[in-house]
Design a protein around this motif. Structure first.
Motif, PDB file in Angstrom:
ATOM      1  N   GLU A  84       3.216  -2.770   3.624  1.00 16.14           N
ATOM      2  CA  GLU A  84       3.126  -4.155   3.306  1.00 16.14           C
ATOM      3  C   GLU A  84       2.320  -4.768   4.478  1.00 16.14           C
ATOM      4  O   GLU A  84       2.384  -4.839   5.557  1.00 16.14           O
ATOM      5  N   ALA A  85       1.230  -5.828   3.895  1.00 16.89           N
ATOM      6  CA  ALA A  85       0.248  -6.530   4.699  1.00 16.89           C
ATOM      7  C   ALA A  85      -0.075  -7.738   4.092  1.00 16.89           C
ATOM      8  O   ALA A  85      -0.040  -8.048   2.990  1.00 16.89           O
ATOM      9  N   VAL A  86      -0.564  -8.712   5.018  1.00 10.16           N
ATOM     10  CA  VAL A  86      -0.937  -9.980   4.462  1.00 10.16           C
ATOM     11  C   VAL A  86      -2.668  -9.642   4.527  1.00 10.16           C
ATOM     12  O   VAL A  86      -3.096  -9.277   5.694  1.00 10.16           O
TER      13      VAL A  86
ATOM     14  N   TYR B 299       0.998  -1.262  -0.062  1.00  8.93           N
ATOM     15  CA  TYR B 299      -0.192   0.188   0.041  1.00  8.93           C
ATOM     16  C   TYR B 299       0.947   1.258   0.084  1.00  8.93           C
ATOM     17  O   TYR B 299       1.743   1.427   0.850  1.00  8.93           O
ATOM     18  N   PRO B 300       0.801   2.106  -0.951  1.00 10.09           N
ATOM     19  CA  PRO B 300       1.465   3.572  -0.940  1.00 10.09           C
ATOM     20  C   PRO B 300       1.095   4.441   0.286  1.00 10.09           C
ATOM     21  O   PRO B 300      -0.176   3.964   0.878  1.00 10.09           O
ATOM     22  N   ALA B 301       1.700   5.359   0.680  1.00 10.28           N
ATOM     23  CA  ALA B 301       1.536   6.082   1.620  1.00 10.28           C
ATOM     24  C   ALA B 301      -0.023   6.793   1.478  1.00 10.28           C
ATOM     25  O   ALA B 301      -0.337   7.176   0.218  1.00 10.28           O
ATOM     26  N   ASP B 302      -0.809   6.946   2.794  1.00 10.72           N
ATOM     27  CA  ASP B 302      -1.792   7.755   2.611  1.00 10.72           C
ATOM     28  C   ASP B 302      -3.086   6.804   1.815  1.00 10.72           C
ATOM     29  O   ASP B 302      -4.129   7.234   1.510  1.00 10.72           O
ATOM     30  N   THR B 303      -2.920   5.476   1.743  1.00 13.97           N
ATOM     31  CA  THR B 303      -3.811   4.528   1.184  1.00 13.97           C
ATOM     32  C   THR B 303      -4.645   3.921   1.992  1.00 13.97           C
ATOM     33  O   THR B 303      -4.017   3.392   3.002  1.00 13.97           O
TER      34      THR B 303
END
Length: 237
Positions: A101-103, A31-35
């Protein structure tokens, strides 16, 4: 008061075998910043586990565009579990502070896993209990503490995170170090303490006058952490 999650994040409380099994349930996503990772009001049921980066948890207020920041979550934190468990709309928005980054794990798969892994289910219950207690403390602070006290407490908490390079735990000794910088704008600080930007600006002016902090663009430098901690407890200079 506390914005941060449990001192032992969900992902770090898992055994190696449990961690591998949980990670295999979903897929990695950047995810980009502010997403937004999750959006308040949505009827989605998936959960996310943060692998890298930090996110804010916020909800809408009666002041229109103003949002109240409920928490800061970092690596290992499980998010979205309430909607996954009760099928109600999302109660808050989770937004990436920087590249994250996330799952992402589907709600059905997550519920089935919990049903067959009681220890992991217990960890989720512990996290929900911790966050409920934290929310109760935040509500009490909003009702009983001044804006100056709430701001001093929040700056003390966040400066410990900045100084340590990782999540602050309740057992961390003493105040933050002199010169630690909290990288938030005034409106963002206001959102973390449930106050207006004007009220926070006034409190920061007082702290600058007493040489407790120095401010700049999206930054607050802690000059006197000991006095800041005393102000957070209600002591007056």
């Amino acid at each position: 008061m506390g914005l941060l999650g449990d001192e032992l994040a969900f992902g770090r409380a898992l055994t190696a075998s449990e961690y591998e099994s949980v990670m295999a349930l979903g897929h990695r996503k950047e995810y980009p910043a502010d997403t937004p990772l999750l959006t308040e009001g949505d009827r989605t049921g998936h959960v996310v586990i943060v692998l890298r980066g930090w996110v804010t948890v916020s909800c809408a207020t009666d002041r229109g565009a103003t949002r109240l920041i409920l928490g800061l979550r970092g690596p290992g934190e499980l998010l979205g579990e309430m909607a996954a468990l009760d099928n109600h709309p999302r109660s808050a928005t989770v937004r990436a502070l920087g590249p994250t980054e996330a799952v992402v794990i589907g709600g059905d798969a997550f519920r089935r896993f919990l049903a067959t892994h009681p220890r992991v289910s217990g960890l989720v219950i512990r996290q929900l209990t911790f966050r409920l207690r934290s929310a109760d403390q935040e509500r009490s602070a909003l009702a009983s503490l001044t804006v100056l006290q709430r701001l001093a407490s929040r700056l003390t908490e966040l400066s410990r995170v900045e100084a340590s390079g990782g999540p602050y735990t309740p057992t961390a000794p003493g105040p933050a170090h002199v010169g630690t910088v909290v990288h938030l704008a005034q409106d963002e600080l206001a959102a973390t303490v449930g106050a207006t930007r004007e009220a926070v600006a006034k409190a920061l002016r007082l702290l600058r006058t007493q040489k407790v902090v120095r401010t700049g663009t999206r930054m607050v430098e802690i000059l006197d952490p000991a006095l800041l901690a005393l102000l957070a407890e209600g002591h007056r200079e």
